[in-house]
Design an enzyme around this catalytic site. Structure first.
Site, PDB file in Angstrom:
ATOM      1  N   ASN A  86       0.806  -1.281  -0.075  1.00 33.53           N
ATOM      2  CA  ASN A  86       0.064   0.042   0.167  1.00 33.53           C
ATOM      3  C   ASN A  86       1.052   1.323  -0.561  1.00 33.53           C
ATOM      4  O   ASN A  86       2.125   1.456   0.414  1.00 33.53           O
ATOM      5  CB  ASN A  86      -0.656  -0.169   1.696  1.00 33.53           C
ATOM      6  CG  ASN A  86      -1.747  -1.137   1.185  1.00 33.53           C
ATOM      7  OD1 ASN A  86      -2.812  -2.212  -0.089  1.00 33.53           O
ATOM      8  ND2 ASN A  86      -1.962  -1.678   2.102  1.00 33.53           N
ATOM      9  N   HIS A  99       6.822  -1.425   3.882  1.00 27.65           N
ATOM     10  CA  HIS A  99       5.830  -3.379   3.537  1.00 27.65           C
ATOM     11  C   HIS A  99       6.259  -3.879   2.807  1.00 27.65           C
ATOM     12  O   HIS A  99       4.941  -2.965   2.383  1.00 27.65           O
ATOM     13  CB  HIS A  99       6.047  -3.622   5.998  1.00 27.65           C
ATOM     14  CG  HIS A  99       3.915  -2.197   5.754  1.00 27.65           C
ATOM     15  ND1 HIS A  99       4.664  -0.902   6.236  1.00 27.65           N
ATOM     16  CD2 HIS A  99       3.353  -2.880   5.478  1.00 27.65           C
ATOM     17  CE1 HIS A  99       3.210  -0.779   5.787  1.00 27.65           C
ATOM     18  NE2 HIS A  99       2.410  -1.866   5.663  1.00 27.65           N
TER      19      HIS A  99
HETATM   20  P1  AMP Z   1      -0.510  -1.075   5.521  1.00 27.04           P
HETATM   21  O1  AMP Z   1      -2.622  -0.255   6.069  1.00 27.04           O
HETATM   22  O2  AMP Z   1      -0.238  -1.641   4.456  1.00 27.04           O
HETATM   23  O3  AMP Z   1       0.143   0.652   5.950  1.00 27.04           O
HETATM   24  O4  AMP Z   1      -0.504  -1.441   6.777  1.00 27.04           O
HETATM   25  C1  AMP Z   1       0.044  -1.775   8.392  1.00 27.04           C
HETATM   26  C2  AMP Z   1      -0.031  -3.169   9.028  1.00 27.04           C
HETATM   27  O5  AMP Z   1       0.475  -3.259   9.842  1.00 27.04           O
HETATM   28  C3  AMP Z   1      -2.172  -3.356   9.007  1.00 27.04           C
HETATM   29  O6  AMP Z   1      -2.042  -5.123   8.295  1.00 27.04           O
HETATM   30  C4  AMP Z   1      -1.557  -3.614   9.995  1.00 27.04           C
HETATM   31  O7  AMP Z   1      -2.689  -4.507  10.913  1.00 27.04           O
HETATM   32  C5  AMP Z   1      -0.202  -4.267  10.615  1.00 27.04           C
HETATM   33  N1  AMP Z   1       0.476  -3.961  12.169  1.00 27.04           N
HETATM   34  C6  AMP Z   1      -0.278  -2.681  12.565  1.00 27.04           C
HETATM   35  N2  AMP Z   1       1.031  -2.607  13.916  1.00 27.04           N
HETATM   36  C7  AMP Z   1       1.560  -4.135  13.701  1.00 27.04           C
HETATM   37  C8  AMP Z   1       1.695  -4.678  14.380  1.00 27.04           C
HETATM   38  N3  AMP Z   1       2.638  -3.785  15.614  1.00 27.04           N
HETATM   39  N4  AMP Z   1       2.531  -5.770  14.816  1.00 27.04           N
HETATM   40  C9  AMP Z   1       2.534  -6.452  13.263  1.00 27.04           C
HETATM   41  N5  AMP Z   1       1.449  -5.558  12.745  1.00 27.04           N
HETATM   42  C10 AMP Z   1       0.922  -4.515  12.744  1.00 27.04           C
END
Ligand code: AMP
Length: 118
Positions: A86, A99
């Site tokens: 994203n 990521h």
């Molecule tokens: P995005 O929307 O592409 O920025 O994805 C961020 C992702 O990070 C989401 O799917 C969240 O569920 C995940 N996320 C946020 N905080 C954490 C965390 N502490 N550990 C693992 N995943 C996380």
């Protein structure tokens, strides 16, 4: 540059299980999985989003793809998975540290996941 939760995770400041780690990236399980298998490949270098990557990041970006393939194999989902990045708030990005999402274990040809995350 502002730090994010992923910066803290990659630096080991928040105890998190790494499914893979090397000098350039770590792989963790997503805290709110959108599929049976949902993991995140996070470079140690805090590039805020893909469109901020520079020519000097070329090898790193290639490395992240190779790790995605290896981790998919490790998790036995290498025959059917999707990679999602994203980019930007309106692109669904919520954590501004680059990521890659690996999503697998749901029918990837139907429903919401057919076109991507969310
Ligand atoms: P995005 O929307 O592409 O920025 O994805 C961020 C992702 O990070 C989401 O799917 C969240 O569920 C995940 N996320 C946020 N905080 C954490 C965390 N502490 N550990 C693992 N995943 C996380």
């Amino acid at each position: 540059m502002t730090d994010t939760i992923f910066g803290k995770i990659t630096r080991g400041e928040i105890p998190t299980e790494f499914l893979h780690e090397d000098d350039h990236c770590v792989v963790i399980r997503d805290i709110h999985p959108q599929a049976t298998t949902h993991v995140l490949i996070i470079p140690r270098k805090p590039i805020p989003k893909l469109s901020d990557a520079a020519p000097e990041d070329q090898a790193l970006l290639g490395h992240l793809l190779l790790v995605a393939g290896k981790v998919a194999q490790q998790l036995s989902v290498d025959n059917a998975f999707r990679l999602v990045i994203n980019n930007g708030e309106e692109g669904g990005q919520t954590v501004f540290h680059l990521h890659l999402h690996i999503l697998a274990g749901r029918n990837m040809t139907e429903g919401e996941l057919a076109t991507g995350l969310h």
